[in-house]
Design a protein around this motif. Structure first.
Motif, PDB file in Angstrom:
ATOM      1  N   ALA A  95       0.828  -1.210   0.000  1.00 52.44           N
ATOM      2  CA  ALA A  95       0.000   0.000   0.000  1.00 52.44           C
ATOM      3  C   ALA A  95       0.861   1.258   0.000  1.00 52.44           C
ATOM      4  O   ALA A  95       0.563   2.243  -0.702  1.00 52.44           O
ATOM      5  N   THR A  96       1.939   1.247   0.772  1.00 55.16           N
ATOM      6  CA  THR A  96       2.840   2.407   0.813  1.00 55.16           C
ATOM      7  C   THR A  96       3.478   2.647  -0.549  1.00 55.16           C
ATOM      8  O   THR A  96       3.551   3.791  -1.030  1.00 55.16           O
ATOM      9  N   ALA A  97       3.949   1.582  -1.204  1.00 51.86           N
ATOM     10  CA  ALA A  97       4.573   1.722  -2.517  1.00 51.86           C
ATOM     11  C   ALA A  97       3.575   2.230  -3.551  1.00 51.86           C
ATOM     12  O   ALA A  97       3.907   3.096  -4.381  1.00 51.86           O
ATOM     13  N   VAL A  98       2.353   1.708  -3.522  1.00 54.92           N
ATOM     14  CA  VAL A  98       1.326   2.155  -4.472  1.00 54.92           C
ATOM     15  C   VAL A  98       1.028   3.632  -4.267  1.00 54.92           C
ATOM     16  O   VAL A  98       0.919   4.400  -5.232  1.00 54.92           O
ATOM     17  N   TRP A  99       0.911   4.044  -3.017  1.00 53.61           N
ATOM     18  CA  TRP A  99       0.614   5.458  -2.766  1.00 53.61           C
ATOM     19  C   TRP A  99       1.765   6.356  -3.228  1.00 53.61           C
ATOM     20  O   TRP A  99       1.529   7.406  -3.827  1.00 53.61           O
ATOM     21  N   LEU A 100       3.005   5.954  -2.976  1.00 48.24           N
ATOM     22  CA  LEU A 100       4.152   6.771  -3.372  1.00 48.24           C
ATOM     23  C   LEU A 100       4.250   6.905  -4.880  1.00 48.24           C
ATOM     24  O   LEU A 100       4.568   7.989  -5.395  1.00 48.24           O
ATOM     25  N   VAL A 101       3.987   5.829  -5.616  1.00 54.91           N
ATOM     26  CA  VAL A 101       4.163   5.849  -7.070  1.00 54.91           C
ATOM     27  C   VAL A 101       2.948   6.442  -7.779  1.00 54.91           C
ATOM     28  O   VAL A 101       3.091   7.256  -8.692  1.00 54.91           O
ATOM     29  N   LEU A 167       8.849  -4.328  10.672  1.00 60.52           N
ATOM     30  CA  LEU A 167       9.552  -3.122  10.247  1.00 60.52           C
ATOM     31  C   LEU A 167      10.812  -3.461   9.459  1.00 60.52           C
ATOM     32  O   LEU A 167      11.229  -2.691   8.589  1.00 60.52           O
ATOM     33  N   GLU A 168      11.437  -4.602   9.753  1.00 62.81           N
ATOM     34  CA  GLU A 168      12.631  -4.997   9.022  1.00 62.81           C
ATOM     35  C   GLU A 168      12.299  -5.415   7.597  1.00 62.81           C
ATOM     36  O   GLU A 168      13.092  -5.193   6.670  1.00 62.81           O
ATOM     37  N   ALA A 169      11.134  -6.031   7.410  1.00 59.67           N
ATOM     38  CA  ALA A 169      10.731  -6.461   6.073  1.00 59.67           C
ATOM     39  C   ALA A 169      10.096  -5.337   5.263  1.00 59.67           C
ATOM     40  O   ALA A 169      10.104  -5.386   4.027  1.00 59.67           O
ATOM     41  N   LEU A 170       9.556  -4.336   5.939  1.00 60.90           N
ATOM     42  CA  LEU A 170       8.806  -3.277   5.263  1.00 60.90           C
ATOM     43  C   LEU A 170       9.610  -2.560   4.178  1.00 60.90           C
ATOM     44  O   LEU A 170       9.125  -2.419   3.041  1.00 60.90           O
ATOM     45  N   PRO A 171      10.834  -2.072   4.440  1.00 61.02           N
ATOM     46  CA  PRO A 171      11.568  -1.367   3.384  1.00 61.02           C
ATOM     47  C   PRO A 171      11.862  -2.234   2.164  1.00 61.02           C
ATOM     48  O   PRO A 171      11.869  -1.738   1.031  1.00 61.02           O
ATOM     49  N   LEU A 172      12.101  -3.516   2.371  1.00 60.51           N
ATOM     50  CA  LEU A 172      12.376  -4.406   1.244  1.00 60.51           C
ATOM     51  C   LEU A 172      11.148  -4.572   0.368  1.00 60.51           C
ATOM     52  O   LEU A 172      11.247  -4.577  -0.871  1.00 60.51           O
ATOM     53  N   ILE A 173       9.980  -4.703   0.986  1.00 61.30           N
ATOM     54  CA  ILE A 173       8.749  -4.853   0.217  1.00 61.30           C
ATOM     55  C   ILE A 173       8.389  -3.551  -0.488  1.00 61.30           C
ATOM     56  O   ILE A 173       7.994  -3.555  -1.660  1.00 61.30           O
ATOM     57  N   VAL A 174       8.546  -2.430   0.201  1.00 60.85           N
ATOM     58  CA  VAL A 174       8.258  -1.135  -0.413  1.00 60.85           C
ATOM     59  C   VAL A 174       9.172  -0.896  -1.610  1.00 60.85           C
ATOM     60  O   VAL A 174       8.720  -0.517  -2.701  1.00 60.85           O
ATOM     61  N   GLY A 175      10.469  -1.127  -1.440  1.00 57.95           N
ATOM     62  CA  GLY A 175      11.416  -0.876  -2.518  1.00 57.95           C
ATOM     63  C   GLY A 175      11.173  -1.761  -3.725  1.00 57.95           C
ATOM     64  O   GLY A 175      11.181  -1.284  -4.879  1.00 57.95           O
ATOM     65  N   ALA A 176      10.939  -3.050  -3.507  1.00 56.56           N
ATOM     66  CA  ALA A 176      10.723  -3.965  -4.629  1.00 56.56           C
ATOM     67  C   ALA A 176       9.413  -3.654  -5.347  1.00 56.56           C
ATOM     68  O   ALA A 176       9.355  -3.694  -6.590  1.00 56.56           O
ATOM     69  N   THR A 177       8.360  -3.342  -4.596  1.00 53.97           N
ATOM     70  CA  THR A 177       7.074  -3.022  -5.224  1.00 53.97           C
ATOM     71  C   THR A 177       7.167  -1.723  -6.020  1.00 53.97           C
ATOM     72  O   THR A 177       6.610  -1.614  -7.133  1.00 53.97           O
ATOM     73  N   ARG A 178       7.861  -0.735  -5.496  1.00 53.35           N
ATOM     74  CA  ARG A 178       8.044   0.518  -6.232  1.00 53.35           C
ATOM     75  C   ARG A 178       8.759   0.287  -7.547  1.00 53.35           C
ATOM     76  O   ARG A 178       8.382   0.852  -8.584  1.00 53.35           O
ATOM     77  N   GLU A 179       9.794  -0.535  -7.527  1.00 58.91           N
ATOM     78  CA  GLU A 179      10.524  -0.821  -8.757  1.00 58.91           C
ATOM     79  C   GLU A 179       9.611  -1.461  -9.796  1.00 58.91           C
ATOM     80  O   GLU A 179       9.671  -1.144 -10.985  1.00 58.91           O
ATOM     81  N   GLY A 180       8.767  -2.376  -9.351  1.00 55.77           N
ATOM     82  CA  GLY A 180       7.850  -3.023 -10.280  1.00 55.77           C
ATOM     83  C   GLY A 180       6.833  -2.053 -10.864  1.00 55.77           C
ATOM     84  O   GLY A 180       6.527  -2.102 -12.059  1.00 55.77           O
ATOM     85  N   LEU A 181       6.308  -1.161 -10.030  1.00 55.31           N
ATOM     86  CA  LEU A 181       5.328  -0.187 -10.517  1.00 55.31           C
ATOM     87  C   LEU A 181       5.968   0.839 -11.445  1.00 55.31           C
ATOM     88  O   LEU A 181       5.389   1.221 -12.468  1.00 55.31           O
TER      89      LEU A 181
END
Length: 313
Positions: A95-101, A167-181
């Motif tokens: 959700a964070t990655a979708v909102w940012l992109v 919280l440790e997994a959150l940045p990895l998921i955000v970064g990878a999802t952003r790259e895909g979007l």
């Protein structure tokens, strides 16, 4: 440069370029060799000592762990913590990655969110553990934690452990999802809008399915980091050999209680630990490696949209 002979074209490159190419090959081969060495070594040592009874017997507190039970509880604790942390981190990260992109407004808030994700990514796990211990030890959050006499809140439980590890997994998921979007061509969005789809429908029906491999990559990396953490589990999980429930609600009382994971079990029983059972440590480490590889495979299958494990449609 002879472009008709791609295999031998590097011979005509300048010396500096050829040296750089050789260094890249050497680095890649060295990385593969190191990874293979770790897997083969742990496989060799682990298979020697891994016995079926270790998987079904509970550990028992003893000065000599080599003669006391198996590691059923740490195995269950590992599965609980990985599942709980990913259940929290994956939806929030996506959700964070979708909102940012796709939205990113107001821009000042988007910049703050990006900075916050970067700060979390660079924060050592021991710092996160200390923060979680201080935060969840508040009296108002006692229902999430184990408590002592007089209502003292200790700030320790598997549920708290899952929350902090997410919280440790959150940045990895955000970064990878952003790259895909971001890698999705703009005309894909425009085609969806031209068909009358709303932005929300475009995100759900078009963009997220395209970004599934990236989401899976971030999730797999997040699970690996969660499974390999020790500091957070020791400080917030209670560090008890067996799963000890707390509360009266079936199922939830296990998460409200304390326990340990395979990483803490390996740490305690390693040659430099106090458990005195390095053979069991090798067996538990090998099992942890197999578990992480299996979970990564499952996530990869989900990402590829197999009919049996379909996810985002």
């Amino acid at each position: 440069m002879n472009r008709t002979d791609p295999a031998g074209s590097w011979r005509s490159w300048p010396l500096a370029d050829r040296l750089l190419l050789g260094a890249c090959w050497a680095a890649g081969i060295a990385l593969v060799a190191i990874a293979a060495s770790i897997v083969l070594y742990m496989g060799f040592k682990g298979i020697q000592y891994l016995r079926p009874d270790l998987l079904i017997s509970r550990p028992v507190s003893d000065l000599d762990q080599s003669k006391s039970g198996g590691f059923l509880d740490p195995l269950l604790g590992t599965l609980l913590i990985i599942t709980g942390a990913i259940v929290i981190a994956a939806p929030l990260g996506i959700a964070t990655a979708v909102w940012l992109v796709e939205y990113g407004k107001p821009s000042w808030l988007a910049r703050m969110v990006e900075s916050g994700v970067e700060v979390i990514a660079g924060t050592p796990s021991i710092v996160l553990a200390l923060f979680g211990l201080a935060f969840f030890a508040q009296q108002g959050l006692g229902f999430l934690s184990t408590t002592g006499e007089g209502g003292a809140v200790f700030g320790r439980s598997l549920l708290i452990c899952c929350t902090v590890l997410s919280l440790e997994a959150l940045p990895l998921i955000v970064g990878a999802t952003r790259e895909g979007l971001l890698a999705t061509p703009r005309h894909v969005r425009e085609a969806s809008f031209a068909l009358g789809k709303t932005r929300a429908a475009t995100i759900h029906r078009v963009l997220l399915p395209v970004a599934r491999p990236n989401i899976a990559t971030g999730t797999a990396l997040g699970m690996g980091r969660i499974a390999g953490d020790t500091a957070v589990v020791l400080l917030l999980g209670g560090g008890t050999l067996q799963l000890e429930s707390n509360g009266s609600i079936p199922g939830l009382n296990v998460l409200q209680g304390t326990g340990s994971t395979l990483t803490t079990y390996v740490y305690a029983n390693s040659p430099s630990g106090e458990g005195g059972a390095p053979q069991k440590a090798y067996a538990a480490a090998f099992l942890l490696l197999i578990l992480v590889l299996f979970l990564n495979w499952v996530v990869d299958r989900i990402a590829r949209g197999s009919e049996q494990l379909g996810w985002i449609r």
